[in-house]
Design an enzyme around this catalytic site. Structure first.
Site, PDB file in Angstrom:
ATOM      1  N   HIS A  53       0.843  -1.198   0.000  1.00 15.63           N
ATOM      2  CA  HIS A  53       0.000   0.000   0.000  1.00 15.63           C
ATOM      3  C   HIS A  53       0.879   1.249   0.000  1.00 15.63           C
ATOM      4  O   HIS A  53       0.682   2.168  -0.800  1.00 15.63           O
ATOM      5  CB  HIS A  53      -0.925  -0.005   1.215  1.00 15.63           C
ATOM      6  CG  HIS A  53      -1.577   1.314   1.501  1.00 15.63           C
ATOM      7  ND1 HIS A  53      -2.572   1.841   0.712  1.00 15.63           N
ATOM      8  CD2 HIS A  53      -1.358   2.228   2.475  1.00 15.63           C
ATOM      9  CE1 HIS A  53      -2.938   3.010   1.192  1.00 15.63           C
ATOM     10  NE2 HIS A  53      -2.224   3.284   2.265  1.00 15.63           N
ATOM     11  N   SER A  68      11.753   8.479 -12.450  1.00 18.38           N
ATOM     12  CA  SER A  68      11.651   9.806 -11.837  1.00 18.38           C
ATOM     13  C   SER A  68      12.883  10.649 -12.121  1.00 18.38           C
ATOM     14  O   SER A  68      12.781  11.862 -12.294  1.00 18.38           O
ATOM     15  CB  SER A  68      11.463   9.679 -10.333  1.00 18.38           C
ATOM     16  OG  SER A  68      10.220   9.117 -10.062  1.00 18.38           O
ATOM     17  N   TYR A  80       8.563  15.751   0.584  1.00 12.04           N
ATOM     18  CA  TYR A  80       8.335  17.055  -0.041  1.00 12.04           C
ATOM     19  C   TYR A  80       8.117  16.920  -1.529  1.00 12.04           C
ATOM     20  O   TYR A  80       7.421  17.734  -2.134  1.00 12.04           O
ATOM     21  CB  TYR A  80       9.501  18.004   0.272  1.00 12.04           C
ATOM     22  CG  TYR A  80       9.605  18.231   1.748  1.00 12.04           C
ATOM     23  CD1 TYR A  80       8.505  18.689   2.454  1.00 12.04           C
ATOM     24  CD2 TYR A  80      10.754  17.942   2.451  1.00 12.04           C
ATOM     25  CE1 TYR A  80       8.546  18.845   3.815  1.00 12.04           C
ATOM     26  CE2 TYR A  80      10.817  18.104   3.807  1.00 12.04           C
ATOM     27  CZ  TYR A  80       9.713  18.557   4.485  1.00 12.04           C
ATOM     28  OH  TYR A  80       9.767  18.712   5.838  1.00 12.04           O
TER      29      TYR A  80
END
Lengths: 187, 275, 321, 538
Positions: D76, D176, D264
């Protein structure tokens, strides 16, 4: 384009600074502590061994075994030493299995802030120890507590230091035992 | 939006109602820290409450501000928007004021941190080893007490205290500064007793230490639970601590770690067992 | 909105199969990684699911590919993944080179490529930060906690004590020194090639680049010799072989990943060399070459750090083998 | 070019397969990211729903054992972070709107952009495989938490399940990193004439800061994942193995050096989107634009030097704890600047409470709630009582499940018409918002109480003393589920009804460049670059 280049330069400098700050903060902090004497990693000089102070600390001994059929115990639970005074302690280890086994010991000291002042001149750690079946061996530790501990304000409350050893089995050395048992222990 | 604000406001009110006196374990419906049994937990609770008031104040301030703005400057009441985008004084203020609040907060916070860490001269030591999946307790200062393993009780035996009760509790004397050495034999664990305000990870190959001192008059059974994910039975390795009077503890030690009905008398600190 | 003429210099790219195929290659490679390493070790334990997984999945595939199943693990899947990835890279770079030749790389696109390369090198640097951090942690602070030797901050020689007693370290002044000189030399040859290219001295550029590639290969070769010697120590039963402890782990992984980057850099330079031989690159526009040179210098700098910390300082008290 | 013979500057859309699989168009790739994020969100939501059902009463009802529960909890976390929030905010909205907002025709590296996307399904496949392959002796899958601490992730999980997770996370990480390179280059190099850094919309700023965080934090995660990988091989390395002189605690340092900036990374783009929404629906420019932009930069910078506040109970030196305590509190300052600037933006405005604005207001309020509990947790002394309890769970779900996710929905409703060209049904959207808002609060607010009362995280079963608040919390899961149902209904309805959205359906307040384009924007926008006037006020 030059505005862009400027921005690039700024941003690169910024990222390098971020990187540097992140990476360096821990060592910097430790260094800062050492220089100011505020933190826990005060260095020690090698030629102050003659000095013995009146202040005493209690050194307690602790033992652990991890994944080995060994009995491992300190022969004394604790001992009181003056700062700078050399202490001698023994640990005994016994192989209670029916085959020779190899182990290696790691150790650590609490409180963490006192650890840098606890100096061992002889110990059995990080070397492989082979113990025959049923054999019991006694292993010495010679140590002293650096008198500079007394000069550090932060360590004023340290009256009790614990020395702890953990015996691990040497990877691969006791395969027939550990491959099965080790996994069993872990799962 | 107002409805939501009402709900959250009443929840916040619920929070600030004076706490009910709790037992030495979690309480159903409990919404506050467990009752403190040690000086560290008392200080911790104080700091928690102090910080709680500050953050509640901040939250309420933002909430009220938002509510007011939403009311006053809705399109209905204020059809033409202003074009203000800068106010140096205001911007400086909302940078400085939080800094001041944080400075106010950081002082007691550091005090608590160092209070927890500075180990006082302890009177005895217990050693805790986390195994998969139970705890092992040893009393290095009392070599006659053999180290023992504390397993959780199954549901049938534990009853209401399932997942808290064990088959062998750690026995410690009251009003005594006790050093706890914590290590692990394989995975990470964490030795946590909420009422004592202690929580320390058990790391293989390392020894960690913490300390507690149960306040006088706080004898009883306390419960904690493993607090670092350690595998399949992580939920099933509770910590049960029985805090007894110094006399009872002496007799427990004298009986090699067992409570008996034997009468014990004390003579100048040495124990005399009588039948 | 079709019909508007394009009035900017940016390079809009038509749909390309390479990114999607890269994803597919990554999947094959990843499966290969897991099965190769999971296959090397018996990790099945006693789970029936595991038995099923290996018996019906990988072992079947393995034996159908190799015939006998004597080689354990999915090295074939790993190999296929690598070849697939290589094919994709070839196709992708070929497209880029063709676009460059077609003049799609306008000045603004060229600047974008430079930004991209700088960012890529930055992330590579952070990758090595991770390894160096681990190395320093094991060398310095781990022992502060463990009180092996408290004077580590007093003198640099203290670094050496992070090794277990008796562990032999590599003598910095033999092969590692040679490797340092080789890499520094290759830094100059690549600069020579660059300047030659800028002055349209194509012959000089070809020679400079050729020498750089050759030096890169020699570096890798020497590094392999060093590893072979270290493995030989293990074979001969040297009890304090550095692979048996965390220092050795950090040593092998840090130098190993550096070696891997040298390999990538060498291939990058080789591609440039082939393009140069085929008549690519112009004196005023040769960013592909510059990117390779930047990357090469980065690899060089990482080596200097490795040489200074891993080889020299940590080895000060070590025993030469 | 492998048989796809499109002219470089063709405005026509390619055929289906080429358009969606071989895409080099930032808007199409953004759409793919959003669809991927929704699918992952449903998977991750299913996992959390099962967990809540398990916890609705004491005893083990649903899962086979604690391991199965741990697998669900770990997956999860990983799926929601790496495959839902990050793809949605950075990949989805970032791809869609950063180029448009800065007046660029596309991203700097369109092909690499598509690579970033296609690595994600690969990563998700690896993670899903790990469910079904052996993890430890207790069952399939990896149950060591999303933080993957050794020794539970090395010697404690000998099966291949965790290897698949490592490979999956490496793929997601490289995705990413490539994305970050692309965004930084696009923002620095492709701004329209006159669009200086200090005129750039805040969402572009937030993505720029996020991209730098990604670029600097993720390689460290990659390195530590490699360390785990080699540590797991028999006869391999011993970075985290105390028997070889390694240190399990060191992984936590490396992990959180990545993990804290990661927090963040998830929340900053939400900040950016909320700023636009607040400004649009207050019909006022952002208050204190520069302060807002540099507050994000400050959060990014400080975010790199506070990592060990996740490790207060590992047995760290007290002075280090003191440093991390102080550094962590500092973050409250720039965060406060943002909150107050949003309030000041609304002050004096003419606020209309449309759906995106409701999400934005809820975001601000709930983020404050989650933020202040963060201040509580930053206090190392108090953290001893709260560490690894449900208080922490409540805290990070308030900032992520309600912060980042509310930010995502805020952006989604704000730009839905722009992206699809259709208007959503307001009633369905309102039902989604209210059910979701009430649901998540009912789930997570009682968890503060559980945590204060001492309930540890990652427990499949708990003492009956914790029953009441767990029941309440699980009840909230039903409400949230209904909310998600309305979200999907809203999507289906909008695409069936096809109510066309105009170019600027929000009116005067919406001033950024995307509102100058049609809805949906042309396949290639800004063939003539827009010119930003020098005297534009923020």
């Amino acid at each position: 384009m030059s505005a862009n280049k400027k921005t690039l330069v700024y941003l690169v400098v910024l990222s390098v600074a971020m990187l540097g700050l992140g990476f360096a903060s821990k060592p910097l902090y430790d260094t800062f502590c050492r220089i100011t004497g505020y933190g826990g990693t005060t260095g020690y000089s090698e030629d102050n061994l003659s000095e013995i102070l009146e202040r005493k600390v209690k050194v307690s001994f602790d033992s652990n075994v991890n994944g080995l059929p060994w009995d491992f115990l300190p022969e004394q639970t604790d001992m009181s030493v003056k700062l700078g005074q050399t202490g001698l302690a023994y640990y005994k280890v016994k192989n209670i299995s029916n085959k020779p086994m190899i182990g290696t010991a790691t150790f650590n000291v609490t409180p963490i802030k006192a650890a840098p002042f606890f100096i061992k001149t002889e110990c059995f750690c990080f070397t492989e120890q082979r113990v025959e079946p049923g054999e019991e061996i006694s292993m010495p530790v010679i140590f002293f507590v650096d008198p500079q501990l007394d000069e550090d304000q932060r360590l004023a409350d340290v009256k009790d230091i614990t020395l702890s050893y953990t015996f691990f089995d040497v990877k691969g050395a006791n395969d027939d035992l550990t491959a099965a048992q080790g996994r069993e222990l872990l799962n | 939006m107002r409805l939501v604000h009402n709900i959250t406001a009443s929840l916040a009110l619920l929070l600030i109602m004076p706490g009910i006196a709790f037992a030495n374990k979690p309480t159903d419906g409990g919404y506050w820290l467990q009752d403190a049994a040690t000086p560290v937990m008392e200080e911790l609770t104080k700091l928690h409450n102090f910080v709680f008031w500050i953050i509640l104040g901040i939250t309420l301030f933002v909430m009220v501000m938002m509510g007011w703005i939403m009311f006053r400057f809705s399109a209905k009441r204020n059809p033409t928007a202003s074009k203000t985008t800068h106010h140096v004084g205001l911007e400086v203020a909302w940078t400085i004021v939080p800094i001041i609040i944080l400075l106010v907060m950081v002082v007691p916070s550091m005090r608590l941190l160092y209070f927890q860490d500075a180990l006082p001269e302890t009177e005895m030591t217990i050693k805790v080893t986390g195994n998969t999946w139970n705890w092992e307790y040893a009393y290095p200062d009392h070599p006659n007490v053999e180290s023992f393993i504390s397993n959780p009780l199954e549901k049938e035996d534990a009853g209401d205290l399932y997942l808290l009760k064990t088959d062998a509790s750690l026995v410690v004397p009251v009003d005594t500064k006790i050093k706890v050495l914590i290590t692990s034999s394989n995975n990470l664990h964490s030795f946590a007793v909420p009422a004592f305000g202690i929580k320390m990870d058990a790391v293989p190959g390392r020894i960690n230490e913490t300390w507690f001192e149960v306040n006088p008059g706080k004898e009883g059974t306390y419960f904690g639970q493993c607090s670092e994910l350690c595998g399949v039975n992580h939920y099933k390795m509770p910590i049960e601590i029985e805090v007894v009077s110094k006399e009872d503890f002496q007799s427990w030690v004298a009986n090699d770690g067992a409570f008996t009905t034997a009468v014990v008398s004390y003579d100048n600190g040495s124990i005399v067992l009588q039948d | 909105m079709a019909g508007h003429a394009v009035e900017h210099d940016y390079h809009l790219i038509p749909p390309s199969p390479w990114p999607f195929l890269s994803g597919c290659a990554a999947l094959v490679w990843g499966l290969g990684m897991v099965t190769f390493f999971a296959g090397l070790v018996d990790r099945t334990g006693s789970s029936p699911m595991a038995e099923w997984f290996f018996a019906n999945g990988l072992d079947t595939l393995k034996s159908s590919l190799t015939g006998d199943g004597s080689l354990s693990g999915g090295w074939i899947i790993l190999l296929v993944g690598c070849l697939f990835a290589a094919y994709v890279m070839y196709g992708w770079w070929k497209d880029v080179a063709a676009e460059s030749a077609a003049g799609d790389h306008t000045p603004v696109v060229d600047i974008g490529l430079r930004y991209g390369m700088i960012m890529f090198i930055m992330q590579e640097a952070m990758f090595f930060v991770g390894w160096f951090w681990m190395f320093f942690e094991l060398g310095l602070f781990h022992k502060v906690r463990a009180t092996w030797n408290p004077d580590i901050l007093e003198n640099a020689a203290g670094y050496a004590d992070s090794m277990a007693p008796g562990v032999t370290s590599v003598d910095a002044w033999h092969l590692p020194l040679m490797n340092t000189l080789i890499l520094l030399l290759s830094g100059t040859t690549v600069t020579w090639a660059h300047h030659a290219l800028m002055h349209n001295d194509r012959k000089g550029a070809k020679w400079g680049l050729f020498l750089t590639i050759a030096l890169g290969i020699i570096f890798t070769w020497l590094q392999l010799i060093e590893y072979a010697e270290l493995f030989h120590l293990r074979e001969s039963g040297h009890e304090a072989w550095i692979g048996n402890n965390a220092y050795g782990s950090a040593f092998f992984m840090a130098t190993g990943f550096h070696g891997f980057h040298v390999l990538i850099g060498t291939i990058f330079l080789f591609v440039c060399w082939v393009r140069l031989l085929k008549g690519g690159f112009k004196p005023e526009k040769h960013f592909g070459f510059e990117a390779a040179a930047w990357y090469w210098h980065f690899v060089d700098v990482v080596w200097l750090f490795l040489f200074a910390f891993v080889y020299i300082i940590f080895a000060m008290n070590g025993v030469a083998h | 070019m492998a048989g796809i013979g499109y002219d470089d500057h063709d405005d026509g859309k390619p055929g289906f397969f080429a358009r969606w699989f071989y895409s080099t168009n930032h808007k199409d790739i953004g759409t793919l990211y959003l669809i991927f994020g929704i699918i992952s969100g449903i998977i991750g939501g299913y996992l959390s729903f099962m967990m809540r059902m398990e916890l609705s009463e004491p005893g083990i009802q649903i899962f086979e054992n604690g391991h199965a529960y741990n697998v669900f909890a770990s997956m999860h976390g990983l799926i929601m972070i790496f495959f839902m929030v990050m793809p949605a905010v950075i990949g989805g909205f970032g791809n869609w709107f950063v180029p448009i907002m800065i007046g660029a025709p596309d991203m700097a590296f369109p092909r690499m952009n598509n690579l970033s996307f296609w690595l994600l399904p690969v990563a998700l496949i690896c993670l899903l495989i790990s469910f079904f392959v052996p993890g430890s002796a207790s069952g399939n899958g990896f149950g060591g938490g999303w933080v993957m601490y050794p020794p539970l992730s090395t010697s404690g999980a000998p099966g291949p399940a965790f290897d698949f997770i490592i490979i999956g996370l490496l793929a997601a990480g490289f995705s990413s990193i490539f994305g970050a390179i692309n965004f930084i280059t696009t923002i620095l190099n492709m701004r329209a004439p006159g669009m200086t850094m200090h005129k750039m919309p805040l969402f572009a700023w937030s993505v720029l800061v996020t991209a730098f965080l990604l670029l600097l934090a993720l390689p460290v995660l990659a390195a530590s994942l490699f360390m785990l990988f080699t540590d797991r091989i028999d006869g391999g390395t011993g970075f985290f193995d105390p028997a070889m002189g390694g240190d399990p605690e060191m992984f936590q340092h490396l992990f959180w050096f990545f993990g804290h900036p990661e927090v963040y990374i998830m929340i900053l783009p939400a900040f950016g989107m909320v700023s636009h929404v607040v400004s649009t629906f207050s019909k006022k420019p952002i208050f204190g634009y520069l302060g807002m932009a540099y507050a994000m930069v400050a959060i990014g910078v400080v975010g790199f030097v506070v990592w060990a506040h996740h490790m207060y109970t590992v047995g760290m030196d007290v002075d280090l704890k003191a440093y991390f305590l102080a550094a962590t509190l500092v973050i409250a300052v720039p965060t406060g600047v943002k909150i107050f600037s949003w309030l000041a933006t609304m002050w004096g405005g003419s606020i209309s409470f449309s759906i995106p604005m409701q999400w934005a207001l809820a975001f601000i309020f709930l983020f404050v709630l989650g933020g202040v509990t963060g201040v509580m947790l930053a206090n190392a002394g108090v953290d001893v009582a709260l560490h690894d309890t449900y208080y922490v769970v409540a805290h990070f779900h308030y900032v992520l499940s309600m912060g980042a996710v509310f930010g995502i929905f805020c952006g989604f409703y704000y730009w839905f018409g722009k992206m699809s060209g259709y208007l959503y049904n307001k009633w369905l959207a309102a039902a989604h918002f209210w059910l979701f808002f009430i649901g998540v609060n009912v789930i997570f607010f009682p968890q503060h109480f559980l945590g204060l009362n001492g309930m540890p995280r990652r427990y499949v079963d708990y003492p009956q003393e914790f029953e009441l608040w767990n029941q309440v919390s699980s009840f909230g899961a039903y409400i949230t589920l209904a909310g998600v149902g309305f979200f999907l209904l809203m999507l289906v309805e909008a695409f069936i009804r096809k109510r066309p959205a105009g170019a600027n359906y929000w009116g005067d307040g919406a001033t950024t460049l995307e509102w100058t384009l049609s809805s949906p924007p042309p396949y290639h926008q800004f063939n003539t670059l827009p010119r930003i006037e020098q005297n534009d006020e923020h």
